[in-house]
Design a protein around this motif. Structure first.
Motif, PDB file in Angstrom:
ATOM      1  N   ARG A  10       0.789  -1.253   0.001  1.00 10.94           N
ATOM      2  CA  ARG A  10      -0.144   0.116  -0.115  1.00 10.94           C
ATOM      3  C   ARG A  10       0.963   1.239  -0.080  1.00 10.94           C
ATOM      4  NH1 ARG A  10      -4.714   0.128   3.886  1.00 10.94           N
ATOM      5  NH2 ARG A  10      -5.587   1.576   2.610  1.00 10.94           N
ATOM      6  N   GLY A  15       2.722   0.319  -4.814  1.00  9.15           N
ATOM      7  CA  GLY A  15       2.039   0.502  -6.058  1.00  9.15           C
ATOM      8  C   GLY A  15       2.723   0.334  -7.199  1.00  9.15           C
ATOM      9  N   ARG A  56      -6.063 -10.772  -8.475  1.00 13.39           N
ATOM     10  CA  ARG A  56      -6.980  -9.947  -9.141  1.00 13.39           C
ATOM     11  C   ARG A  56      -7.505 -10.101 -10.435  1.00 13.39           C
ATOM     12  NH1 ARG A  56      -3.636  -3.997  -7.635  1.00 13.39           N
ATOM     13  NH2 ARG A  56      -4.297  -3.741  -5.367  1.00 13.39           N
ATOM     14  N   ASP A  66     -13.399  -3.381 -10.701  1.00 11.71           N
ATOM     15  CA  ASP A  66     -12.875  -2.975  -9.377  1.00 11.71           C
ATOM     16  C   ASP A  66     -11.954  -4.005  -8.790  1.00 11.71           C
ATOM     17  OD1 ASP A  66     -14.876  -0.921  -9.154  1.00 11.71           O
ATOM     18  OD2 ASP A  66     -16.579  -2.108  -8.150  1.00 11.71           O
ATOM     19  N   ALA A  68      -9.047  -4.547 -10.026  1.00 11.33           N
ATOM     20  CA  ALA A  68      -7.681  -4.288 -10.330  1.00 11.33           C
ATOM     21  C   ALA A  68      -7.300  -3.391  -8.889  1.00 11.33           C
ATOM     22  CB  ALA A  68      -7.669  -3.348 -11.338  1.00 11.33           C
ATOM     23  N   ARG A  69      -8.207  -2.927  -8.302  1.00 11.59           N
ATOM     24  CA  ARG A  69      -7.973  -1.749  -7.116  1.00 11.59           C
ATOM     25  C   ARG A  69      -7.972  -2.529  -5.603  1.00 11.59           C
ATOM     26  NH1 ARG A  69     -11.713   0.935  -9.627  1.00 11.59           N
ATOM     27  NH2 ARG A  69     -13.010   1.035  -7.739  1.00 11.59           N
ATOM     28  N   ASN A 138     -10.049  -2.206   0.783  1.00  6.35           N
ATOM     29  CA  ASN A 138     -10.779  -2.351  -0.237  1.00  6.35           C
ATOM     30  C   ASN A 138     -11.999  -1.239   0.062  1.00  6.35           C
ATOM     31  OD1 ASN A 138      -9.523  -4.503  -1.283  1.00  6.35           O
ATOM     32  ND2 ASN A 138     -10.985  -6.051  -0.423  1.00  6.35           N
ATOM     33  N   ALA A 141     -10.491   1.998  -1.436  1.00  3.03           N
ATOM     34  CA  ALA A 141     -10.349   1.893  -2.832  1.00  3.03           C
ATOM     35  C   ALA A 141     -11.656   2.041  -3.369  1.00  3.03           C
ATOM     36  CB  ALA A 141      -9.858   0.286  -3.241  1.00  3.03           C
TER      37      ALA A 141
END
Length: 417
Positions: A10, A15, A56, A66, A68-69, A138, A141
Motif C-alpha cells: 500500500r 503500488g 486480481r 474494481d 484491479a484496485r 478495499n 479503494a
C-alpha cells in the motif's frame, strides 16, 4: 500474505511493484519475479505483488474492473460474493429500510462494500487481522471508508449493543471451508460461525440475513424464514436465508443474467402433475430446482413431469421463459447402448450434448462408447420415464431475448457436458 507485506503493497513503492507485476502477468511467473528483482523490488514484495496480480485477475470475474484496485486472499476470494449478487442483496436491504448493518465475518468485504455503496452504514467484524486490513483497504479503494469500518474480533462474541448506531440488521456469511486444507464443509453445524449461532441471531436481531451453501437442506431453515437460491448466467452460486420482516416469500429462485433479474416464488411444497413425454422438454434453472419451485415453473408453461422425482418439465408448446432451457423432443427410446449407437449412426450424428437427471451413467464414458463419427449435432437427455431408464433425442429451441419478469420437488441437480 502477512500484515507487513500488505502494508508494503500500500506504499508508493508497493503500488509501483503492483503496476509492474500487472504488466508482466502474461509471461512466465519465474521470469516476472526475476524482472521485478532486477527493477530493485525486494524479493518478498515482488512475491506479494505477483500473488495479488494473479488474484486480481481471477477476481475480475466476480468484481469486474474494481478487482484491479482490491486486495485478496485465496480463501477470501473463493468465498466472496459476486458483485452483482451482493449489489442486489444490498438494494433489497436498503428497500426494506435498513440503514445500519453489522456484517459478522465480513471477510474481504464484498457484501459490506455493496451495502455501503447502497447508502447503508456497515460495521464489519473479521477474526483474521490481515483479512480485516484488506477489507479496510478495499473500502478505501471503493470510496466508502466513511460508511464501512472493520473491527478485528470474534463474530460470535461481538456486542451488537455497543455500537453508536442502533443495529437495523445483521448479515453473516459463515466460512464453509476447512482451515488449512481448504476443503468444503457441507455440514452447517461445522460452519464458522456454526449453524446454531446463526439461528440464534434471528432471535436477537429479527432482520438477520445469512448466506449459506446452495445445497442446504430445506428442513434446516428457520420457521417463517425465506430461502432464496441465486444463479448467475445459469450457474447456481449461493443460497440466502432472510428472516423476520425481511422474509417476503417462503421460497424464491433468483436468476441473474447480465443486467436482467428474474424471480420465481412459491411455498416450495407443491407437486407438479405427472403425465407422458410431450413435444417439448424444459430443463429448469438450478436455482428453480434447488428452491423446490419446479411445480410453480411447470404452471407457467402448462407443463407436467414424466417422473414425479425428476425435474424435467414437458409441455406441448415452446414458450419463452427465463427459468428454463427448452428442447424439442424428437425421439424417446428405452436406454440401450447398442440401440442408441445404431440410431445415432443412422442420423449421422457426430457431436452430442449430454444432459442427465435420474441416470447413473457417466456422460463422458457414454460419449466414448457411442463412437460418434457423423456430422450432425444432437442433444441427448438421460433420464427416467415412469421409473425406466430412457434417452431422449432432442434439439435445442433457440432462446428468446431476455426479458424482466417476476412470478409467483426436490430432484436431482442437472448435469451437462
Amino acid at each position: 500474505m502477512d500484515s507487513e507485506q500488505l502494508a508494503a503493497l500500500r506504499t508508493p513503492d508497493g503500488g509501483t511493484a503492483l503496476a509492474t507485476a500487472a504488466e508482466l502477468a502474461d509471461g512466465d511467473p519465474l521470469a516476472a519475479a526475476a524482472a521485478l528483482r532486477r527493477a530493485g523490488v525486494p524479493a518478498g514484495l515482488a512475491a506479494a505483488a505477483l500473488t495479488q496480480t494473479e488474484l486480481r485477475r481471477r477476481a475480475a470475474a466476480k468484481f469486474g474492473p474494481d478487482a484491479a484496485r482490491m486486495f485478496f486472499t485465496r480463501a477470501g476470494l473463493e468465498q466472496a460474493t459476486r458483485a452483482g449478487v451482493a449489489a442486489r442483496r444490498a438494494a433489497r436491504l436498503r428497500t426494506a429500510g435498513v440503514r445500519t448493518l453489522v456484517d459478522l465475518g465480513c471477510g474481504l468485504g464484498a457484501d459490506a462494500l455493496a451495502a455501503a455503496r447502497a447508502g447503508i452504514r456497515v460495521y464489519g467484524v473479521e477474526a483474521d487481522p490481515v483479512t480485516a486490513a484488506m477489507a479496510a483497504a478495499n473500502a478505501e479503494a471503493a470510496g466508502v471508508a466513511d460508511r464501512f469500518t472493520v473491527t478485528v474480533g470474534d463474530a460470535t462474541r461481538f456486542d451488537l449493543t455497543a455500537l453508536d448506531d442502533p443495529v437495523d440488521a445483521v448479515f453473516c456469511d459463515p466460512a464453509r471451508r476447512s482451515t488449512g486444507t481448504g476443503r468444503r464443509i457441507f455440514d452447517p453445524a461445522a460452519y464458522s460461525p456454526p449453524w446454531d449461532f446463526l439461528l440464534g441471531l434471528t432471535d436477537r436481531v429479527p432482520r438477520t440475513v445469512f448466506k449459506v451453501a446452495p445445497g442446504i437442506a430445506h428442513r434446516l431453515l428457520p420457521t417463517g424464514a425465506e430461502g432464496e437460491w441465486v444463479s448467475v448466467d445459469g450457474d447456481l452460486v449461493e443460497a440466502t436465508v432472510w428472516s423476520g420482516p425481511l422474509a417476503t416469500a417462503p421460497r424464491r429462485a433468483t436468476l441473474l443474467a447480465g443486467a436482467a433479474v428474474h424471480e420465481l416464488t412459491g411455498d416450495g411444497t407443491r407437486r407438479a402433475p405427472v403425465g407422458p413425454v410431450r413435444r417439448y422438454l424444459y430443463d429448469p434453472d438450478p436455482a428453480v430446482v434447488r428452491a423446490h419451485l419446479v411445480a410453480e415453473f411447470a404452471g407457467t408453461v402448462d407443463g407436467t413431469l414424466a417422473d414425479p422425482e425428476i425435474a424435467y418439465v414437458y409441455a406441448d408448446a415452446a414458450r419463452p421463459t427465463p427459468y428454463a432451457r427448452c428442447l424439442e423432443v424428437r425421439e424417446s427410446l428405452p436406454f440401450s447402448l447398442k440401440r442408441l449407437r445404431a440410431r445415432l449412426r443412422d442420423l449421422d450424428v457426430g457431436r452430442a450434448e449430454i444432459l442427465k437427471r435420474g441416470s447413473a451413467l457417466d456422460p463422458e464414458r457414454l460419449r466414448r462408447d457411442l463412437r460418434l463419427a457423423g456430422g450432425e449435432p444432437i442433444s441427448l437427455v438421460l433420464t427416467r420415464i415412469a421409473g425406466a431408464p430412457t434417452v431422449l433425442l432432442c434439439r435445442p429451441v433457440p432462446a428468446p431475448e431476455p426479458r424482466r419478469a417476476v412470478e409467483g420437488c426436490d430432484s436431482n441437480s442437472p448435469r451437462r457436458t
